[in-house]
Motif scaffolding. Structure first.
Motif, PDB file in Angstrom:
ATOM      1  N   ALA A 194     -21.075  16.671   6.401  1.00 44.41           N
ATOM      2  CA  ALA A 194     -20.597  17.186   7.513  1.00 44.41           C
ATOM      3  C   ALA A 194     -21.985  18.431   7.700  1.00 44.41           C
ATOM      4  O   ALA A 194     -22.338  18.392   8.882  1.00 44.41           O
ATOM      5  CB  ALA A 194     -19.427  17.755   7.419  1.00 44.41           C
ATOM      6  N   ASP A 195     -22.368  19.257   6.644  1.00 48.69           N
ATOM      7  CA  ASP A 195     -23.401  20.149   6.896  1.00 48.69           C
ATOM      8  C   ASP A 195     -24.624  19.637   7.299  1.00 48.69           C
ATOM      9  O   ASP A 195     -25.336  20.129   7.877  1.00 48.69           O
ATOM     10  CB  ASP A 195     -23.315  20.946   5.480  1.00 48.69           C
ATOM     11  CG  ASP A 195     -23.440  20.150   4.179  1.00 48.69           C
ATOM     12  OD1 ASP A 195     -23.293  18.939   4.189  1.00 48.69           O
ATOM     13  OD2 ASP A 195     -24.037  20.799   3.135  1.00 48.69           O
ATOM     14  N   ALA A 196     -24.871  18.356   6.621  1.00 51.26           N
ATOM     15  CA  ALA A 196     -26.119  17.863   6.946  1.00 51.26           C
ATOM     16  C   ALA A 196     -26.311  17.179   8.335  1.00 51.26           C
ATOM     17  O   ALA A 196     -27.358  17.501   9.003  1.00 51.26           O
ATOM     18  CB  ALA A 196     -26.491  16.632   5.927  1.00 51.26           C
ATOM     19  N   ALA A 197     -25.273  16.771   8.638  1.00 51.69           N
ATOM     20  CA  ALA A 197     -25.114  16.318  10.317  1.00 51.69           C
ATOM     21  C   ALA A 197     -25.596  17.587  11.213  1.00 51.69           C
ATOM     22  O   ALA A 197     -26.021  17.475  12.171  1.00 51.69           O
ATOM     23  CB  ALA A 197     -23.897  15.662  10.403  1.00 51.69           C
ATOM     24  N   LEU A 198     -24.622  18.649  10.908  1.00 49.89           N
ATOM     25  CA  LEU A 198     -24.830  19.925  11.474  1.00 49.89           C
ATOM     26  C   LEU A 198     -26.263  20.377  11.530  1.00 49.89           C
ATOM     27  O   LEU A 198     -26.811  20.774  12.512  1.00 49.89           O
ATOM     28  CB  LEU A 198     -23.801  21.027  11.358  1.00 49.89           C
ATOM     29  CG  LEU A 198     -23.939  22.203  12.220  1.00 49.89           C
ATOM     30  CD1 LEU A 198     -23.713  21.818  13.685  1.00 49.89           C
ATOM     31  CD2 LEU A 198     -22.870  23.055  11.594  1.00 49.89           C
ATOM     32  N   ALA A 199     -26.813  20.312  10.467  1.00 54.96           N
ATOM     33  CA  ALA A 199     -28.302  20.944  10.305  1.00 54.96           C
ATOM     34  C   ALA A 199     -29.275  19.745  11.174  1.00 54.96           C
ATOM     35  O   ALA A 199     -30.045  20.334  11.546  1.00 54.96           O
ATOM     36  CB  ALA A 199     -28.554  20.894   8.740  1.00 54.96           C
ATOM     37  N   ASP A 200     -28.971  18.649  11.031  1.00 57.75           N
ATOM     38  CA  ASP A 200     -29.773  17.700  11.863  1.00 57.75           C
ATOM     39  C   ASP A 200     -29.441  18.088  13.403  1.00 57.75           C
ATOM     40  O   ASP A 200     -30.662  17.732  13.980  1.00 57.75           O
ATOM     41  CB  ASP A 200     -29.373  16.249  11.535  1.00 57.75           C
ATOM     42  CG  ASP A 200     -29.731  15.705  10.339  1.00 57.75           C
ATOM     43  OD1 ASP A 200     -30.569  16.530   9.414  1.00 57.75           O
ATOM     44  OD2 ASP A 200     -29.245  14.719   9.640  1.00 57.75           O
ATOM     45  N   LEU A 256     -14.677  18.197   2.981  1.00 57.18           N
ATOM     46  CA  LEU A 256     -15.733  18.623   3.324  1.00 57.18           C
ATOM     47  C   LEU A 256     -16.995  18.657   2.445  1.00 57.18           C
ATOM     48  O   LEU A 256     -17.970  18.194   2.827  1.00 57.18           O
ATOM     49  CB  LEU A 256     -15.591  20.038   4.244  1.00 57.18           C
ATOM     50  CG  LEU A 256     -14.561  19.781   5.339  1.00 57.18           C
ATOM     51  CD1 LEU A 256     -14.289  21.166   5.950  1.00 57.18           C
ATOM     52  CD2 LEU A 256     -15.386  18.962   6.365  1.00 57.18           C
ATOM     53  N   TRP A 257     -16.751  19.376   1.216  1.00 59.46           N
ATOM     54  CA  TRP A 257     -17.795  19.275   0.360  1.00 59.46           C
ATOM     55  C   TRP A 257     -18.305  17.759  -0.157  1.00 59.46           C
ATOM     56  O   TRP A 257     -19.677  17.704  -0.274  1.00 59.46           O
ATOM     57  CB  TRP A 257     -17.336  20.231  -0.987  1.00 59.46           C
ATOM     58  CG  TRP A 257     -17.076  21.530  -0.750  1.00 59.46           C
ATOM     59  CD1 TRP A 257     -17.838  22.606  -0.027  1.00 59.46           C
ATOM     60  CD2 TRP A 257     -16.049  22.388  -1.313  1.00 59.46           C
ATOM     61  NE1 TRP A 257     -17.479  23.476   0.113  1.00 59.46           N
ATOM     62  CE2 TRP A 257     -16.416  23.760  -0.588  1.00 59.46           C
ATOM     63  CE3 TRP A 257     -14.896  22.179  -2.110  1.00 59.46           C
ATOM     64  CZ2 TRP A 257     -15.387  25.005  -1.123  1.00 59.46           C
ATOM     65  CZ3 TRP A 257     -13.991  23.281  -2.314  1.00 59.46           C
ATOM     66  CH2 TRP A 257     -14.303  24.578  -2.016  1.00 59.46           C
ATOM     67  N   ASP A 258     -17.702  17.169  -0.176  1.00 57.64           N
ATOM     68  CA  ASP A 258     -18.078  15.682  -0.531  1.00 57.64           C
ATOM     69  C   ASP A 258     -18.654  14.857   0.628  1.00 57.64           C
ATOM     70  O   ASP A 258     -19.221  13.842   0.557  1.00 57.64           O
ATOM     71  CB  ASP A 258     -16.890  14.917  -1.121  1.00 57.64           C
ATOM     72  CG  ASP A 258     -16.449  15.431  -2.595  1.00 57.64           C
ATOM     73  OD1 ASP A 258     -17.190  16.151  -3.008  1.00 57.64           O
ATOM     74  OD2 ASP A 258     -15.238  15.252  -2.836  1.00 57.64           O
ATOM     75  N   SER A 259     -18.379  15.491   1.839  1.00 59.60           N
ATOM     76  CA  SER A 259     -18.941  14.552   3.088  1.00 59.60           C
ATOM     77  C   SER A 259     -20.455  15.110   3.363  1.00 59.60           C
ATOM     78  O   SER A 259     -21.002  15.749   2.503  1.00 59.60           O
ATOM     79  CB  SER A 259     -18.185  14.985   4.234  1.00 59.60           C
ATOM     80  OG  SER A 259     -18.257  16.275   4.755  1.00 59.60           O
TER      81      SER A 259
END
Length: 257
Positions: A232-238, A227-230
């Motif tokens: 995923a957090d940016a997609a959720l923020a978007d 997850l840290w390398d993905s």
């Protein structure tokens, strides 16, 4: 018992009706023009009606209709200064509602978990102790500024759909690994529920809780590395940003009026 009227018994309105009923602290009148919508909540309220005039007898009136018919409904409502009108119409500014009623106005952005009394809500406007107690009956809430309602709408109003998306992704991963779908869904959903409760009850931040779960060389940190390398957090923020932008667009249409 607080006399409450819910105008609009769609997904959100019906969730409120059920949650208020479950609290045992409210006498609820449900109002909608759709007989099927009223039939769906009939067991959870004192009365169902298609007459918005019944709101005149309520202490607190919830306006749970779609934004494009808010003005038409307000034109039919005749509320007094000792009543409270709680608007949950997405994107409709408090000032727009205040200009069309004599009642005290509170604007909230709830979510569907009101039905199970686990709602997260943001509130602004003339938030009285009566409204605070009512919101406490169906979940947790935060009092915010009017200018923060668009981002709140994205986080807690749209947020359940984002969580459902991740629960489904975890469920499908479990199924791919050999679990029965129902078993995987229970495990995934309960994991989200338990983790959320831990965040609410624990003094540590979410990041600190991640560290607490990640034992060195254990299974969790292996997954977290992915997850840290993905992104995923940016997609959720978007996703949150897109929902916020849509809320701003809805609000702009009413401000032009």
């Amino acid at each position: 018992m607080v006399r409450t009227c819910v105008i609009g018994c769609g997904n959100m309105g019906s969730a409120l009706v059920r949650g208020l009923y479950a609290s045992g602290n409210h006498s609820v009148v449900a109002c909608d023009l759709d007989p099927d919508a009223l039939a769906a909540v009939a067991d959870y309220c004192e009365e169902t009606t298609d007459d918005v005039g019944r709101a005149a007898d309520a202490e607190v009136v919830f306006l749970a209709v779609k934004p494009d018919i808010v003005e038409a409904v307000l034109d039919e409502l005749d509320l007094s200064a000792d009543q409270t009108l709680v608007s949950i119409a997405a994107g409709v500014p408090t000032a727009f509602v205040e200009a069309r009623t004599d009642a005290r106005v509170v604007r909230i952005m709830p979510n569907l978990a009101a039905e199970t009394r686990d709602m997260a809500a943001a509130a602004t406007g003339d938030v009285t102790d009566e409204v605070r107690e009512l919101l406490d009956d169906v979940g947790e809430f935060a009092e915010i500024e009017e200018g923060q309602m668009d981002i709140a709408t994205a986080v807690n109003g749209s947020g359940p759909a984002f969580v459902f998306y991740f629960i489904e992704a975890m469920t499908e991963a479990g199924v791919a690994g050999g679990l029965d779908h129902e078993e995987a869904q229970v495990l995934a959903a309960q994991t989200f529920k338990g983790a959320a409760e831990t965040v609410l009850q624990d003094d540590r931040t979410a990041d600190e809780l991640v560290d607490a779960v990640c034992s060195p060389n254990g299974t969790t940190i292996e997954g977290m590395e992915v997850l840290w390398d993905s992104e995923a957090d940016a997609a959720l923020a978007d996703a949150v940003a897109a929902a916020e932008q849509r809320s701003e667009e809805l609000a702009a249409a009413f401000e032009d009026d």
